[in-house]
Design an enzyme around this catalytic site. Structure first.
Site, PDB file in Angstrom:
ATOM      1  N   SER A   1       0.834  -1.209   0.000  1.00  0.00           N
ATOM      2  CA  SER A   1       0.000   0.000   0.000  1.00  0.00           C
ATOM      3  C   SER A   1       0.876   1.270   0.000  1.00  0.00           C
ATOM      4  O   SER A   1       1.784   1.370  -0.824  1.00  0.00           O
ATOM      5  CB  SER A   1      -0.951  -0.054   1.195  1.00  0.00           C
ATOM      6  OG  SER A   1      -1.930   0.929   1.082  1.00  0.00           O
TER       7      SER A   1
ATOM      8  N   ASP B   1      -8.649  -5.029  -6.284  1.00  0.00           N
ATOM      9  CA  ASP B   1      -8.440  -3.844  -5.444  1.00  0.00           C
ATOM     10  C   ASP B   1      -8.786  -2.572  -6.216  1.00  0.00           C
ATOM     11  O   ASP B   1      -8.214  -2.317  -7.270  1.00  0.00           O
ATOM     12  CB  ASP B   1      -6.959  -3.807  -5.019  1.00  0.00           C
ATOM     13  CG  ASP B   1      -6.611  -2.559  -4.221  1.00  0.00           C
ATOM     14  OD1 ASP B   1      -7.535  -1.936  -3.654  1.00  0.00           O
ATOM     15  OD2 ASP B   1      -5.414  -2.215  -4.170  1.00  0.00           O
TER      16      ASP B   1
ATOM     17  N   HIS C   1      -6.394  -5.375  -1.973  1.00  0.00           N
ATOM     18  CA  HIS C   1      -5.347  -4.482  -1.502  1.00  0.00           C
ATOM     19  C   HIS C   1      -4.661  -5.218  -0.347  1.00  0.00           C
ATOM     20  O   HIS C   1      -5.349  -5.701   0.543  1.00  0.00           O
ATOM     21  CB  HIS C   1      -6.007  -3.192  -1.022  1.00  0.00           C
ATOM     22  CG  HIS C   1      -5.055  -2.079  -0.798  1.00  0.00           C
ATOM     23  ND1 HIS C   1      -4.361  -1.499  -1.831  1.00  0.00           N
ATOM     24  CD2 HIS C   1      -4.678  -1.420   0.318  1.00  0.00           C
ATOM     25  CE1 HIS C   1      -3.597  -0.531  -1.345  1.00  0.00           C
ATOM     26  NE2 HIS C   1      -3.783  -0.467  -0.038  1.00  0.00           N
TER      27      HIS C   1
END
Lengths: 369, 369
Positions: free
Chosen positions: B96, B290, B346
């Site tokens: 991330s 994601d 994610h």
């Protein structure tokens, strides 16, 4: 009558896939059976599929148009002998390949009503899910779909599109670049479950003709689940319980490919184009994780009808979650709702029973999805 | 140090999400902990996050570049005081937002090695997952991603692209058509879990600042699952067990947004472009479901590096299933592998622990995925 819909998909019974012995296969009630929403006739058609049969050899010679004509005749005759259902609103429904046949059946019934033939059916509309419509268009859309779902890379997609000139079905055997591209595409998708790209794929060697022994492994692939139906339907007690006429069927087969069948309707879009001039409600749904009949080809033919949008694309909800998206079209007395099932596969209710139940319940009630 | 990676994602412990009482939160071992593959230092950074702290107010003033510089300094000092690990192959890893910082840290370390400063680290490469790289590019890619995943219609996509001219972030407030399009887009995605479009979304009102009481409902949304970490980390026994210096942290917060932080690196692509001249192994992975950092923006910046492909896009497998796709690039002594995780979100290991474990194990072993 025991269609795939009856046992797997929208019908009242399913199997306990945890049963570890072959006999008896354990049945469970489907809490999301569409029979809670409507009286449903599940039809094994054309003759030869499921427990259906013909008394003449010629009865097995069939095609898209013959199939539709006979299904429509069946319905008319059935309603004549069960007149108390005649006034009920009637919807014709089918998933997958039936998606091609349903609009032809609806056309047959509409023709009959307009010609004043037989009993006057109270036809209100039709429902099709991940429908086959134009097989070439659907197969062609698989390349774009694979790219959208990140199954092939953007480079591969662009190269394949360029080299094959957008036609991945009727390929010139001398077009080597295109063939190389298609081979790479095949390698990317060949080990996937085409009915749902996230569902467990069957191990190589597990196919329709290869009957595995029970028990199956913990996480069953689709063909393994479907095998339960063959074990169940071939149990001698089952045809008896279902009142199947004795001696009409030696063996029940899930996909009976021995029936001579001619695909004489290339595309059923023209049937929809004709029906959109009538007073009908149409519902088309598509699981968005289906590689077999990708939603993009379904959306493309719907868009090609140039119906005015009356209710723009928005999410619809089930269990307080976004269950998919829907858009409404109208043309006079013709109303078409298209809905995706988010995370859904080929045959929506099989992969998303609760969402599909909510969806169809609201639509049948004339409520917004 | 207790980073999100440590407890949720790649670390040795997780929570039993079925525990129905708040205290104590039950811990379970993560069978797919990456600690089985390598010695891992989990770092709470920048200072102020997790249990990390600064003894000066200025220590909390940080930015992308300061964050990276300090992390690199931390690592050098730690290795100096633990010299037995100095010769081990070193990989810098992050998911991330860390995806933006990791290449800067790697640059810092590389600079240090080249300048002969400090201990000589045996830097082999870096690993980033669903990495933030250029936030504007990622946010812009959400529209295309939403279309690819059938969250918005083709009509909406085309109209939005046309009206907003491809820029959905810096929008002219007088561009009404674009604003209307973006509002429709927002309506389509606002009730989704952005980290995984098929995961259960939190009910409206459940957000990071809204602490729900236990027990949570059966199917937990992501924020609800993450809450367990706050309950656990704020149990007075936990900092003691973790040897957190007493009195340094009043409360542990999952996403401590009170730290002054300046995003002074618009894009980390230039760092990758510089690093690709070095002798390094890079691994970039992306869960393909994601919406937060869509794989398409990650693929776009990787493609922009114009690295030669040495191992073309193909599926990789885990548990005998297609677990995603991977492609290999090389530039002299620089090797980059990009892999998708099919059905992943994610932070890959959070949604697909087994597949992510297999993936990273093979890559660390220099085996083909």
């Amino acid at each position: 009558m025991i269609s795939k819909l009856f046992i797997f998909i929208t019908g009242p019974i399913s199997f306990s896939f945890t049963s570890i012995t072959k006999h008896p296969v354990e049945l469970v009630l489907n809490p999301y059976s569409w029979t809670k929403l409507a009286n449903i006739i599940f039809l094994d058609a054309p003759a030869g599929t499921g427990f259906s049969y013909s008394t003449t050899t010629d009865g097995y010679n069939t095609s898209d148009t013959i199939h539709a004509k006979r299904a429509s005749e069946f319905l008319q005759r059935w309603l004549l002998t069960h007149p108390k259902f005649l006034a009920n609103p009637l919807y014709i429904s089918g998933d997958s390949y039936s998606g091609k046949i349903v609009p032809i059946i609806v056309q047959e019934i509409t023709n009959g009503i307009e010609a004043g033939i037989g009993p006057s059916l109270n036809l209100e509309g039709y429902i099709i899910g991940n429908p086959v419509t134009n097989r070439k268009a659907e197969l062609n859309s698989q390349i774009e779909y694979a790219h959208r779902m990140a199954l092939i890379s953007t480079r591969m997609f662009e190269s394949t599109k360029r080299n094959c000139k957008g036609d991945y079905v009727d390929v010139d055997p001398n077009n080597e670049l295109c063939l190389i591209n298609l081979q790479a595409f095949e390698e990317c998708i060949s080990r996937l479950e085409v009915s749902h790209i996230l569902a467990p794929a069957c191990a190589p060697g597990i196919d329709d003709d290869n009957f595995l022994s029970f028990p199956f492994p913990e996480q069953l692939c689709r063909v393994e689940r479907q095998r339960y139906s063959e074990v169940w339907a071939n149990d001698i007690n089952v045809p008896k319980a279902l009142n199947i006429r004795e001696g009409t069927k030696a063996e029940w087969a899930r996909c009976n490919s021995s029936i001579p069948y001619i695909k004489d309707v290339r595309s059923s879009v023209d049937y929809h184009r004709n029906l959109m001039q009538k007073s009908l409600r149409a519902f088309v749904y598509s699981g968005d994780h289906d590689l077999k009949v990708p939603h993009i080809s379904t959306e493309a033919w719907i868009e090609s009808l140039s119906l005015p949008i009356v209710d723009d694309w928005k999410p619809w909800f089930s269990n307080n979650q976004v269950a998919g998206y829907r858009v409404g079209y109208s043309n006079g007395e013709y109303h078409l709702t298209y809905a995706t099932i988010k995370g859904g596969g080929h045959t929506g209710p099989e992969f998303n029973p609760r969402e599909s139940f909510d969806m169809i319940e609201r639509w049948l009630e004339h409520s917004p999805l």
